[in-house]
Design a protein around this motif. Structure first.
Motif, PDB file in Angstrom:
ATOM      1  N   THR A 106      11.262  25.181  18.058  1.00 24.20           N
ATOM      2  CA  THR A 106      12.115  24.953  16.891  1.00 24.20           C
ATOM      3  C   THR A 106      13.584  25.082  17.263  1.00 24.20           C
ATOM      4  N   ALA A 107      13.926  26.174  17.955  1.00 21.41           N
ATOM      5  CA  ALA A 107      15.322  26.377  18.347  1.00 21.41           C
ATOM      6  C   ALA A 107      15.788  25.280  19.298  1.00 21.41           C
ATOM      7  N   LEU A 108      14.933  24.919  20.266  1.00 19.63           N
ATOM      8  CA  LEU A 108      15.322  23.942  21.270  1.00 19.63           C
ATOM      9  C   LEU A 108      15.495  22.557  20.665  1.00 19.63           C
ATOM     10  N   SER A 109      14.534  22.141  19.842  1.00 18.07           N
ATOM     11  CA  SER A 109      14.620  20.799  19.273  1.00 18.07           C
ATOM     12  C   SER A 109      15.769  20.680  18.278  1.00 18.07           C
ATOM     13  N   GLY A 110      16.192  21.787  17.691  1.00 24.38           N
ATOM     14  CA  GLY A 110      17.332  21.740  16.788  1.00 24.38           C
ATOM     15  C   GLY A 110      18.660  21.694  17.509  1.00 24.38           C
ATOM     16  N   LEU A 111      18.668  22.020  18.797  1.00 25.88           N
ATOM     17  CA  LEU A 111      19.917  22.066  19.561  1.00 25.88           C
ATOM     18  C   LEU A 111      20.029  20.950  20.586  1.00 25.88           C
ATOM     19  N   LEU A 112      18.961  20.187  20.777  1.00 26.91           N
ATOM     20  CA  LEU A 112      18.985  19.079  21.737  1.00 26.91           C
ATOM     21  C   LEU A 112      18.319  17.871  21.084  1.00 26.91           C
ATOM     22  N   LEU A 113      19.105  16.852  20.814  1.00 22.93           N
ATOM     23  CA  LEU A 113      18.630  15.656  20.123  1.00 22.93           C
ATOM     24  C   LEU A 113      18.700  14.470  21.077  1.00 22.93           C
ATOM     25  N   GLU A 114      17.643  13.692  21.122  1.00 23.10           N
ATOM     26  CA  GLU A 114      17.601  12.507  21.969  1.00 23.10           C
ATOM     27  C   GLU A 114      17.155  11.326  21.130  1.00 23.10           C
ATOM     28  N   ARG A 115      18.053  10.326  20.990  1.00 21.68           N
ATOM     29  CA  ARG A 115      17.752   9.138  20.199  1.00 21.68           C
ATOM     30  C   ARG A 115      18.432   7.926  20.838  1.00 21.68           C
ATOM     31  N   ASP A 116      17.676   6.833  20.906  1.00 18.82           N
ATOM     32  CA  ASP A 116      18.231   5.540  21.335  1.00 18.82           C
ATOM     33  C   ASP A 116      18.941   5.639  22.681  1.00 18.82           C
ATOM     34  N   GLY A 117      18.344   6.366  23.613  1.00 19.55           N
ATOM     35  CA  GLY A 117      18.925   6.454  24.954  1.00 19.55           C
ATOM     36  C   GLY A 117      20.131   7.359  25.053  1.00 19.55           C
ATOM     37  N   ARG A 118      20.504   8.043  24.003  1.00 19.55           N
ATOM     38  CA  ARG A 118      21.627   8.972  24.011  1.00 19.55           C
ATOM     39  C   ARG A 118      21.121  10.377  23.744  1.00 19.55           C
ATOM     40  N   ALA A 119      21.825  11.355  24.282  1.00 22.58           N
ATOM     41  CA  ALA A 119      21.458  12.756  24.073  1.00 22.58           C
ATOM     42  C   ALA A 119      22.635  13.493  23.445  1.00 22.58           C
ATOM     43  N   THR A 120      22.309  14.407  22.557  1.00 28.38           N
ATOM     44  CA  THR A 120      23.315  15.233  21.896  1.00 28.38           C
ATOM     45  C   THR A 120      22.875  16.685  21.967  1.00 28.38           C
ATOM     46  N   ALA A 121      23.718  17.526  22.537  1.00 26.81           N
ATOM     47  CA  ALA A 121      23.453  18.965  22.586  1.00 26.81           C
ATOM     48  C   ALA A 121      24.414  19.659  21.640  1.00 26.81           C
ATOM     49  N   LEU A 122      23.867  20.542  20.827  1.00 25.92           N
ATOM     50  CA  LEU A 122      24.665  21.268  19.846  1.00 25.92           C
ATOM     51  C   LEU A 122      24.808  22.716  20.272  1.00 25.92           C
ATOM     52  N   VAL A 123      25.984  23.258  20.069  1.00 28.28           N
ATOM     53  CA  VAL A 123      26.236  24.684  20.277  1.00 28.28           C
ATOM     54  C   VAL A 123      26.608  25.259  18.919  1.00 28.28           C
ATOM     55  N   SER A 124      25.678  26.008  18.312  1.00 26.62           N
ATOM     56  CA  SER A 124      25.950  26.596  16.999  1.00 26.62           C
ATOM     57  C   SER A 124      26.851  27.806  17.172  1.00 26.62           C
ATOM     58  N   LEU A 125      27.834  27.935  16.287  1.00 28.97           N
ATOM     59  CA  LEU A 125      28.835  28.992  16.363  1.00 28.97           C
ATOM     60  C   LEU A 125      28.790  29.806  15.078  1.00 28.97           C
ATOM     61  N   SER A 126      28.566  31.104  15.188  1.00 29.51           N
ATOM     62  CA  SER A 126      28.481  31.970  14.019  1.00 29.51           C
ATOM     63  C   SER A 126      29.689  32.878  13.960  1.00 29.51           C
ATOM     64  N   GLY A 127      30.283  32.972  12.765  1.00 32.40           N
ATOM     65  CA  GLY A 127      31.391  33.907  12.572  1.00 32.40           C
ATOM     66  C   GLY A 127      32.623  33.550  13.365  1.00 32.40           C
ATOM     67  N   LEU A 128      32.954  32.261  13.426  1.00 32.20           N
ATOM     68  CA  LEU A 128      34.144  31.822  14.159  1.00 32.20           C
ATOM     69  C   LEU A 128      35.383  32.083  13.313  1.00 32.20           C
ATOM     70  N   ASP A 129      36.326  32.873  13.835  1.00 28.42           N
ATOM     71  CA  ASP A 129      37.536  33.209  13.079  1.00 28.42           C
ATOM     72  C   ASP A 129      38.542  32.070  13.094  1.00 28.42           C
ATOM     73  N   ASP A 130      38.818  31.544  14.265  1.00 28.98           N
ATOM     74  CA  ASP A 130      39.844  30.516  14.410  1.00 28.98           C
ATOM     75  C   ASP A 130      39.243  29.307  15.122  1.00 28.98           C
ATOM     76  N   PRO A 131      39.020  28.196  14.416  1.00 32.51           N
ATOM     77  CA  PRO A 131      38.424  27.015  15.054  1.00 32.51           C
ATOM     78  C   PRO A 131      39.234  26.491  16.237  1.00 32.51           C
ATOM     79  N   ASP A 132      40.545  26.762  16.249  1.00 33.70           N
ATOM     80  CA  ASP A 132      41.370  26.261  17.356  1.00 33.70           C
ATOM     81  C   ASP A 132      40.950  26.872  18.689  1.00 33.70           C
TER      82      ASP A 132
END
Length: 783
Positions: free
Chosen positions: A573-599
């Motif tokens: 569940t955790a892995l498939s939610g953070l690594l997406l593969e569609r149409d020959g492209r891959a997208t990896a997500l890094v979830s960020l919790s409690g981020l104070d300053d997006p910069d």
């Protein structure tokens, strides 16, 4: 003859209804009421909402009994669900720690661990590990360490279990997950069916309920479920139940109202035929054009068009009288009736360009239903009605009501003042004008969303707003790119600027990393030789670590780990939610919790080695999706308004007549928006839907009052027809305003306001002054 034609019409409707029912599929897919995404961020957001693993998660809470009983029930339910093919992952904390480590991945621990990236697995490392294990065996940890020693003297299994542990794991009581109050046992279930696959989710939800009933026994415990799939099932069922109740009440109300209005049983029965024709036509059109399924909201809202569709036969009935041929009657009414139909259809046609599939369905349903109802009234109804009913213009009650209305002062400048006050209320009312929260575009009640958020918090799911997105041509590239961010992210966590983060590379290293770790592992003979030297003067037996040698050898020669190797494990569940593969492209997500300053994190974004890194604000992406969609709908509505004005103008052929028809409708729209703003309501997509429907109703009322001219008798007949129409519409939408579904409730409240305002304003503005000569002549005849 008339009876035979009516029966033939009824038989054709039954046949058409049966044919349509065999081709009609209902859908509870809430994405049908979400706008089409335009930007990469919006597409990612909608994909995650629809097909991502998060959409397949069901959060389950057991409560109502003592914790020991709930824990036992949780474990029984867990075991039953884990053996059911409808569920891919089931977790309740009972398999926490080492038990959660998938057995088939044990040999791969040397490819997954980072322990030997800096210090290789050599004689010095082994010596330190064996010395540490001797100390462990003499400590309270001996019971935990001893079973691992033969195959894992370096305790990589423990290191990985610790590394993979959630940042905020839920509380554990009696061996399973509980909420912090210790009153609810919690489970996390991932279904094989997508969250918006209504059939699959119904089966999954019903399966959980059935297995819980078996596990509960005589206990008083209860089960609660949240999550996209549970919402889909609940809203689908609730919509169907409420549609049936509202439909039944509307049908009974229609029959009673028509009987009371015309004092005849024929009109209620005959009036149902155009209505049924319209409903079947709308369903057939949607079933043919949308084979993926018709949403329950479309059906529920579509059938509220009874308030518009029923207007056509009602006007016909109210104007029919002895000495007037039904065909001549309907021909006389047709200019006003057809203008109203065309205008309303133009308004709803704008939804075909809204970018929302549910609204496209609604547009097709409405246009087909209105067109068929009007044509049925024009071409079929005159052949079966009684040609000589009593003339309603001679009703004493209606005459008295007409005289009271005629005595009312005609508003002039007061309407301009009313418009200015409405505009002032719209502009100066506090609070946001538009509702940009994407969750408010779904029919899920606010309390259900709040409960879902509460359970997610109890289960340790982070409230993620910001996400780092890495996009590239393959999984390896995006995994490497996100793994390279770990030192910078760890530094942010260390200084308190970030509470935590998660990424796919935490569970699945890139292929290049795995190859490097395989190459660094010693060959089996070399490893055995090192052990022989170390064990020569050790308390351990010479063959004590044979399983360890076998596992290292297996890891060195094994094929590289793929994401599919994690299927069926708690990590999937955790892995498939953070690594997406569609149409020959891959997208990896890094979830960020409690981020104070997006910069701080935005500075890490960039592009290199074929991978683009960017920081995604999920809240901003969802709001931009709603705002862009709203802009398209408002643009389409502006075009529709121009076409509507042109239609009325061409039909009436005079500016003064067109203004008299359009002004009540335009002023009603201002009043509705002003009242909603004064009540603190933020406008959504569904308020726009309601405003268009209210405009269509008001236009019909004004057109028929205008069509009546200055003939008192025609005005009395039109007054009767509009009274019956408005009462019927008020019945429909006041019931809708009592719905437990927020979307339907908003529509009901808005249109109910519109009906009341439209009736009053059309009566005062669009109705002509009755001719004095005709009025005096009628009074003389009455005397």
């Amino acid at each position: 003859m008339r009876l035979a034609l009516a029966l033939a019409w009824l038989v054709l409707l039954l046949a058409a209804g049966w044919w349509t029912s065999t081709r009609l599929e209902f859908s509870g897919d809430l994405r049908r009421f979400l706008p089409d995404p335009r930007t990469p961020e919006q597409r990612l957001l909608v994909d995650e909402l629809g097909d991502g693993p998060g959409s397949r998660l069901l959060l389950v809470a057991l409560s109502g009994d003592v914790p020991e009983t709930l824990a036992a029930q949780s474990q029984v339910l867990h075991d039953a669900l884990a053996a059911d093919p409808r569920y891919s992952v089931v977790a309740n904390g009972g398999d926490a720690g080492l038990d959660a480590f998938p057995e088939h991945l044990l040999p791969y621990r040397y490819l997954l661990t980072s322990s030997f990236d800096d210090a290789p697995l050599d004689a010095d490392t082994l010596r330190d590990a064996l010395d540490a294990r001797l100390q462990d065996l003499g400590s309270p940890a001996a019971a935990l360490v001893e079973p691992l020693l033969p195959s894992d003297p370096t305790l990589e299994t423990l290191a990985l279990a610790d590394a993979w542990a959630p940042n905020a794991a839920p509380e554990r009581l009696h061996g399973v997950w509980f909420d912090r109050a210790g009153e609810q046992a919690l489970l996390l279930v991932e279904t094989h069916a997508a969250g918006f696959d209504p059939t699959g989710q119904v089966e999954a939800v019903e399966g959980i309920e059935a297995l819980f009933d078996a596990a509960r026994g005589d206990s008083a415990s209860t089960l609660e479920m949240t999550g996209p799939g549970a919402f889909s099932v609940e809203i689908g069922g609730r919509t169907q139940r409420e549609a049936q109740r509202i439909g039944l009440a509307d049908t009974i109300g229609l029959i009673l109202l028509l009987w009371f209005a015309y004092r005849s049983w024929k009109q209620p029965l005959l009036g149902v035929l155009p209505l049924a024709s319209a409903g079947i036509a709308g369903l057939t059109a949607v079933a043919l054009l949308f084979p993926g399924g018709v949403h329950g909201i479309t059906i529920a809202f579509g059938f509220t068009l009874i308030g518009v569709v029923q207007d056509y036969p009602i006007h016909f009935f109210s104007h029919q009288r002895a000495g007037l041929s039904p065909w001549r009657n309907v021909r006389a009414l047709w200019p006003a009736l057809s203008t109203g139909v065309v205008s309303t259809c133009i308004a709803y046609a704008t939804f075909l360009f809204s970018g929302v599939d549910g609204l496209r369905q609604l547009a097709v349903f409405t246009i087909a239903a209105l067109a068929v109802a009007a044509l049925a009234t024009r071409l079929l109804l005159p052949a079966i009605v009684d040609p000589s009913p009593p003339d309603l213009a001679h009703s004493p009650r209606l005459q008295r009501l007409w005289h009271r209305i005629e005595a009312l002062p005609r508003p002039k400048w007061s309407l301009a003042l009313l418009a200015l006050l409405a505009l002032a209320a719209i502009v100066f009312s506090p609070g946001p004008f538009w509702q940009n929260d994407l969750s408010k575009l779904t029919p899920v009640p606010a309390d259900a969303l709040a409960r879902d958020a509460q359970l997610r918090e109890e289960l340790g799911a982070p409230d993620v707003r910001y996400v780092l997105v890495a996009e590239g041509g393959g999984a390896d590239g995006v995994l490497q790119a996100t793994a390279a961010l770990r030192p910078a992210l760890d530094a942010l966590v260390a200084r308190g600027a970030l509470d935590g983060y998660d990424m796919a590379a935490r569970y699945l290293p890139a292929a290049e990393v795995q190859r490097a770790r395989q190459a660094a592992l010693p060959e089996a003979p070399a490893l055995q030789a090192m052990l022989d030297d170390l064990l020569a003067d050790s308390p351990f037996r010479a063959d004590a670590f044979a399983p360890f040698v076998e596992d290292v050898a297996a890891a060195k020669s094994a094929p590289l780990l793929q994401r599919s190797d994690f299927d069926g494990t708690p990590l999937a569940t955790a892995l498939s939610g953070l690594l997406l593969e569609r149409d020959g492209r891959a997208t990896a997500l890094v979830s960020l919790s409690g981020l104070d300053d997006p910069d701080d994190v935005a500075a890490l974004a960039g592009e290199g080695d074929g991978v683009a890194l960017r920081l995604l604000d999920m809240k901003e992406a969802s709001e931009s999706l709603v705002a862009e969609y709203r802009g398209r709908v408002l643009a389409a509505m502006a075009v529709a308004l121009v076409l509507l004005v042109a239609t009325v103008w061409l039909s009436l052929r005079a500016a003064s007549r067109a203004w008299r028809v359009l002004m009540p409708t335009l002023l009603t729209l201002l009043i509705i928006v002003a009242v909603l703003r004064l009540c603190g309501v933020e406008l959504t997509l569904f308020h726009l839907v309601s405003l268009i429907l209210a405009a269509g109703l008001g236009l019909d009322y004004a057109l028929f009052f205008e069509h009546a001219g200055d003939s008192r008798d025609e005005q009395v007949r039109t007054l009767h027809a509009v009274l019956v129409c408005s009462l019927m519409t008020l019945l429909v939408f006041s019931l809708l305003a009592l719905s437990s579904i927020p979307v339907l409730r908003a529509i009901g409240v808005t249109v109910t306001l519109g009906v009341a305002c439209n009736f009053v304003l059309s009566l005062l503005v669009a109705r002509h002054r009755a001719a004095i000569v005709a009025a005096r002549a009628d009074e003389g005849m009455a005397t």
